[in-house]
Enzyme design. Structure first.
Site, PDB file in Angstrom:
ATOM      1  N   SER A 103      -4.854   2.221  30.123  1.00  0.00           N
ATOM      2  CA  SER A 103      -6.299   2.407  30.108  1.00  0.00           C
ATOM      3  C   SER A 103      -6.941   2.923  28.782  1.00  0.00           C
ATOM      4  CB  SER A 103      -6.769   3.428  31.232  1.00  0.00           C
ATOM      5  OG  SER A 103      -6.193   4.638  30.573  1.00  0.00           O
ATOM      6  N   ASP A 104      -8.098   2.319  28.315  1.00  0.00           N
ATOM      7  CA  ASP A 104      -8.518   3.226  27.180  1.00  0.00           C
ATOM      8  C   ASP A 104      -8.729   4.562  27.542  1.00  0.00           C
ATOM      9  OD1 ASP A 104      -9.956   3.488  24.908  1.00  0.00           O
ATOM     10  OD2 ASP A 104     -11.159   2.222  24.831  1.00  0.00           O
ATOM     11  N   TRP A 105      -8.717   5.602  26.590  1.00  0.00           N
ATOM     12  CA  TRP A 105      -8.859   6.956  26.963  1.00  0.00           C
ATOM     13  C   TRP A 105      -9.984   7.533  27.658  1.00  0.00           C
ATOM     14  CZ3 TRP A 105      -4.969   4.698  24.910  1.00  0.00           C
ATOM     15  CH2 TRP A 105      -3.886   5.332  24.459  1.00  0.00           C
ATOM     16  N   ASN A 106      -9.422   7.748  28.961  1.00  0.00           N
ATOM     17  CA  ASN A 106     -10.270   8.232  29.963  1.00  0.00           C
ATOM     18  C   ASN A 106     -11.077   7.051  30.568  1.00  0.00           C
ATOM     19  OD1 ASN A 106     -10.956  10.305  31.458  1.00  0.00           O
ATOM     20  ND2 ASN A 106     -12.595  11.215  29.977  1.00  0.00           N
ATOM     21  N   ALA A 107     -10.836   5.946  30.440  1.00  0.00           N
ATOM     22  CA  ALA A 107     -11.230   4.832  31.174  1.00  0.00           C
ATOM     23  C   ALA A 107     -11.040   4.661  32.542  1.00  0.00           C
ATOM     24  CB  ALA A 107     -11.185   3.599  30.460  1.00  0.00           C
TER      25      ALA A 107
END
Ligand SMILES: *[C@@H]1O[C@H](CO)[C@@H](O)[C@H](O)[C@H]1NC(C)=O
Ligand SMILES: *[C@@H]1O[C@H](CO)[C@@H](O)[C@H](O)[C@H]1NC(C)=O
Ligand SMILES: *[C@@H]1O[C@H](CO)[C@@H](O)[C@H](O)[C@H]1NC(C)=O
Ligand SMILES: *[C@@H]1O[C@H](CO)[C@@H](O)[C@H](O)[C@H]1NC(C)=O
Length: 740
Positions: A255-259
Site C-alpha cells: 500500500s502507499d503510506w496509509n492508503a
C-alpha cells in the site's frame, strides 16, 4: 566562435555499469516460488502476519519496515523512497528526475540510471526501492508528481519503466512500480475517485504497468485514490483482476503510506503488504493488519490461503533479486540525519548523473545559431535559479521550497543533495578558462536583471516552475501547480531583460510544461533551453550544452501548448474525475482536435541537422492467431514481434549529434475512435557529420492493437495502418502504410 568539441561515444561509466548486468543473479519466478514455499512450511502464523505488516511509521530505520521472523533467515524488510535516489540517506547520488530520464529517450541511459540507483540502495541495505513511477501518468499538465515519471506517453513511459526496473533489479534491489493506478492529481488524492472507461485504462494508464510486470518487477504500490468509488488498495477488479489476473503479476502489492482502509477487504482483494503499518498519528492508530489480520483469519473473514499467498509473493520477490545472498545491513536511519555508515556514491554515478542531465536538455528555440555560446566577452547571468539556495541546497525538508536553483521537485520522491552544481557555478568554471566577464543578478527582480543585461553582450535568464507531493504547499501551489506560468514572475523578468536589446537566452528549470507565449513575444529572446529538474550535476550538464561541448539531444516527453486550456485536462476540486478526455491526452488531444501546439511532443533541436530516408523496403506486420497463453506481463502474444519498420538517418550538419527517430502509427478506420498518431517506437542514434545510421523499429502485437471492451481482449483491427517516422510527433519525415 570556439570550435565545437562534440563527443558521440557513450562515456565509459555507462558501459561499466551495464556490464554489471551480466553478473546479476537470475532466477525465475518458479524457482523463487519454490524457495518461498519451503519457507512457508516452517513459518508460524505470527511470523507470516509480521512479514506482511509494517512496524508502524518511524518504527524502523527506513520509511517502511516489516517484522523479522526468527524461523527463517529473512530480515525486517527495508522499504525506502524513491524514484531518483535514496531519500533521507546521505551521501547518495541525486540523479535527474524521471521526467529528465524520459527526455533523453535513451534506453541505455535509463537502464544505467536504474543500475546505479539500485547499487546505492543495495549498498545502504534497502530491499525495496520505491520507484519507478508511471502513475501519475501525467494527463494533467500541472499535476504535482508528473516529474517523478518519465512521460505522459504510455509507450515511452512503458519502455522506460522496463529499462529502469531491469537495471535496478540487476543490482539486487526490488523495484516497486507505482502508483497503481490513476493517481493523476495531488489535490484530494486521498478521497478522489478516478473513473475512466475500461479502454482508456488499458491503452493509457495500465499500458506502462504491462511493461513493468513483463520486466519482472518485484513489487507494485497501490495508490491513495479510489477507482469507481472503491479504494485502489482494496479494489478487486484492479488488483486481483487486472494486475494479478490479466497481467499475471507474481510479485507483491504494497500500500502507499496509509492508503489502506480496511482489514478484511484489502486482504481479500489482493493487497499483500501494509505500509507503514499504521497511520501517522501519535500515538499511532489505524492498524488494519498485524493482530487484526490474524483475528480476521481466525474468524473466517480472510482465508488462510490468502495470507499464505501474500507471504509467498513477498518471499519470492526477495529471492528473485538475490537478496538471500549476502544483502547488506541497513546502513542509515531516515530519522537521524540519514548519515550513512558507508559511502555508496561513486565518480561513475556522478558522471552518469551529468550525462543524463545533459542528454535530457531540450533546445526549443535557437535563432541565428545563438547557441552554442562560444567565447563571449561578457555574459549576464540572471535569476535566483542561477545559484544554490543561500540557506543550503537541502534547507527545505523534502525540497519543499523553490528557493535557489531548481533541480528536484518536492515531496517523498526527493533526496538530500551531496552537493549541487548550480548554473552560475559551472558558468564561472568555464569563464575562468575563456576570460569571459560574468555580470550577475541572482534575484528575480526585473530592474536588477535588466541592469545586469545592459552591461553584457548576451544575457542568460533562468526561470522555474516547481511542483510536488500534496502534503506540502509551496508558494500557494498545493502540490499541483495553480497554472502553467513560470514562478517568481519569470515572464516579467525575461521581458525586462529582453527590453534592454541584449540577446536573451532563457533557461527553464521546470517539472513539466510552462506556457512560453509571453517569452516568445520578446524579439530579443533568441534561444530557449528546457533543462528540466536535472539533479546534482545541473550546472555542469547545462554548460556542456550552452558552450557547445555537446549538441543537445533531448526531446520533449510532453507537449508545450500555447495555453493551459489547450490541453483539455486540469485538476479538479471535485471528488470524482470522470476522465472524460478518455484516450485523448497530451499530443493525442492536440492532434485529434487539430490544436496547434507551441512545441509538440517529441520536439527538440540540435546543433546539427538530420535527414531521414528510405522507409521500407517493405513494412510488414503479420500478426498470426493468438495463443491465449498468459506470461508475466499479460497475454504472451502482446509481446510477440509482428513486424519491423526500417529507416535511415543521416547527420547532414557540421557537428556530431544524436537524433531520436520516432515511429508513430495511425489505426485503420475499423478501430473505434483512436488518436491519429500514437508513438510505437523510438531509437536514439549518435552520428558524426556525414554519417548515416539505420533505425529498426520492432512492432509488437500490442503496438497495433486496441482494447476491445466487448470481447475484453486486445484486438488488431483489420485494414490499413499508417506509418509515420520523424523527428517529433509533428515533424514527420517519412510515411508509409501496411495492411493486415
Ligand atoms: C469503472 O467503471 C467503468 C464504467 O462502468 C468501467 O469501464 C471500468 O472498467 C471500471 N474500472 C474498473 C477498474 O473496474
Ligand atoms: C473478523 O475480525 C476482523 C478483525 O478483527 C474484523 O474486522 C471483522 O469484522 C471480523 N468479522 C467477523 C465476521 O467477525
Ligand atoms: C537573425 O539574423 C538576422 C540577419 O542578421 C537579423 O535580421 C535578425 O534580427 C536576427 N534575429 C534575431 C532573433 O536575432
Ligand atoms: C535526404 O534524404 C532524401 C531521401 O529521403 C534525399 O533525396 C536527399 O538527397 C537527402 N538530403 C541530404 C542533404 O542528404
Amino acid at each position: 566562435m570556439r570550435p565545437l568539441r562534440l563527443h558521440s561515444a557513450a562515456p565509459i561509466s555507462i558501459s561499466v555499469l551495464l556490464a554489471s548486468l551480466a553478473a546479476g543473479q537470475v532466477i525465475t519466478w518458479d524457482e523463487a516460488y519454490a524457495r518461498a514455499a519451503s519457507d512457508l512450511a516452517v513459518l508460524s502464523q505470527d511470523e507470516k502476519v509480521g512479514i506482511v505488516t509494517g512496524v508502524t511509521w518511524e518504527g524502523g530505520p527506513c520509511v517502511g519496515n516489516t517484522y523479522e521472523p526468527t524461523s527463517i533467515p529473512y530480515p525486517s524488510l527495508c522499504l525506502q523512497d524513491g524514484p531518483l535516489s535514496v531519500r533521507f540517506a546521505n551521501p547518495v547520488t541525486v540523479f535527474p528526475a524521471g521526467i529528465n530520464a524520459g527526455a533523453t529517450w535513451d534506453r541505455e541511459l535509463i537502464r544505467a540510471r536504474g543500475v546505479a540507483m539500485g547499487a546505492e540502495s543495495v549498498g545502504l541495505g534497502v530491499h525495496v526501492q520505491l520507484g519507478p513511477v508511471a502513475g501519475a501518468l501525467g494527463k494533467i499538465p500541472s499535476a504535482g508528481r508528473n516529474w517523478e515519471g518519465f512521460s505522459n506517453d504510455p509507450y515511452l513511459a512503458g519502455v522506460a519503466m522496463a529499462e529502469a526496473i531491469e537495471g535496478m533489479q540487476s543490482s539486487g534491489v526490488q523495484a516497486c512500480a507505482k502508483h497503481y493506478l490513476l493517481n493523476e492529481q495531488e489535490v484530494n488524492r486521498n478521497t478522489i475517485s478516478s473513473d475512466p472507461d475500461d479502454r482508456t485504462i488499458h491503452e493509457l494508464y495500465l499500458w506502462p504497468f504491462y511493461d513493468a510486470v513483463h520486466a519482472n518487477v518485484a513489487s507494485v504500490m497501490c495508490s491513495y485514490n479510489k477507482i469507481n468509488g472503491t479504494w485502489a488498495c482494496e479494489h478487486d477488479a484492479l488488483l486481483n483482476g487486472l494486475l494479478k489476473g490479466e497481467l499475471g503479476f507474481k510479485g507483491h502489492v504494497l500500500s502507499d503510506w496509509n492508503a489502506q482502509h480496511s482489514t478484511v477487504q484489502s486482504a481479500n482483494t489482493g493487497l499483500d503488504m501494509t505500509m507503514p503499518g499504521s497511520d501517522f498519528n501519535t500515538p499511532r492508530g489505524s492498524i488494519f493488519w498485524g493482530e487484526n489480520l490474524a483475528l480476521a483469519i481466525a474468524n473466517g473473514s480472510v482465508p488462510q490461503a490468502r495470507l499464505d499467498d501474500m507471504v509467498t509473493r513477498i518471499l519470492a520477490a526477495w529471492y528473485l533479486v538475490g537478496q538471500d545472498q549476502g544483502h547488506p545491513e541497513v546502513a542509515f536511519s531516515s530519522w537521524d540525519s540519514g548519515a550513512a555508515s558507508v559511502d555508496v556514491t561513486t565518480p561513475e554515478h556522478a558522471e552518469l548523473a551529468r550525462t543524463i542531465a545533459r542528454d535530457s536538455i531540450v533546445l526549443l528555440k535557437n535563432s541565428n545559431a545563438s547557441l552554442p555560446l562560444g567565447t563571449p566577452g561578457s555574459l549576464a547571468v540572471i535569476g535566483s535559479d542561477a545559484i544554490v539556495n543561500p540557506a543550503g541546497a537541502n534547507a527545505c525538508t523534502d525540497r519543499g521550497c523553490n528557493t535557489g536553483t531548481l533541480a528536484q521537485g518536492w515531496g517523498s520522491g526527493t533526496a538530500e543533495y551531496p552537493y549541487l552544481i548550480a548554473p552560475l557555478d559551472a558558468i564561472q568554471e568555464i569563464a575562468a578558462t575563456t576570460g569571459t566577464t560574468i555580470v550577475t543578478s541572482t534575484t528575480d527582480d526585473p530592474a536588477a536583471g535588466a541592469a545586469a543585461a545592459a552591461a553584457a553582450e548576451t544575457a542568460l535568464v533562468f526561470i522555474t516552475a516547481d511542483s510536488g507531493e500534496g502534503y506540502i504547499t509551496v508558494e500557494g501551489h498545493p502540490g499541483d501547480r495553480n497554472n502553467l506560468d513560470p514562478w517568481h514572475n519569470g515572464n516579467a523578468l525575461v521581458q525586462a531583460v529582453a527590453a534592454t536589446n541584449t540577446p536573451t537566452i532563457v533557461v527553464v528549470h521546470s517539472v513539466g510544461p510552462i506556457t512560453l507565449e509571453t517569452i516568445l513575444a520578446q524579439p530579443n529572446v533568441v534561444a530557449i533551453v528546457w533543462a528540466g529538474i536535472p539533479g546534482q550535476e545541473s550546472g555542469h550538464a547545462l554548460t556542456d550544452i550552452l558552450f557547445g561541448a555537446y549538441a543537445p539531444s533531448g526531446k520533449l516527453p510532453y507537449t508545450i501548448g500555447k495555453s493551459e486550456a489547450d490541453y483539455g485536462a486540469d485538476w479538479t476540486e471535485s471528488q470524482t474525475d470522470p476522465f472524460t478526455e478518455g484516450l485523448f491526452i497530451d499530443y493525442r488531444h492536440f492532434d485529434y482536435y487539430a490544436i496547434e501546439p507551441r512545441y509538440e511532443f517529441g520536439f527538440g533541436l540540435s546543433y546539427t541537422t538530420f535527414n531521414y530516408s528510405a522507409l521500407a523496403p517493405a513494412i510488414s506486420a503479420t500478426p498470426g492467431p493468438t495463443t491465449g497463453e498468459t506470461v508475466v506481463g499479460g497475454p504472451a502474444d502482446l509481446f510477440a514481434a509482428v513486424g519491423t519498420v526500417t529507416a535511415y538517418v543521416s547527420n547532414t550538419g557540421a557537428v556530431s549529434g544524436a537524433e531520436v527517430a520516432q515511429l508513430y502509427i495511425g489505426f485503420p478506420d475499423s478501430a473505434p475512435p483512436t488518436p491519429p498518431k500514437q508513438l510505437r517506437g523510438f531509437e536514439k542514434l549518435s552520428l558524426e557529420p556525414g554519417q548515416t545510421g539505420t533505425v529498426t523499429f520492432q512492432l509488437t502485437r500490442r503496438d497495433i492493437s486496441y482494447w476491445d471492451v466487448g470481447v475484453q481482449k486486445w484486438v488488431v483491427p483489420a485494414g490499413t495502418f499508417e506509418v509515420f517516422v520523424g523527428a517529433s510527433s509533428r515533424d514527420v519525415r517519412l510515411t508509409g502504410s501496411f495492411t493486415v
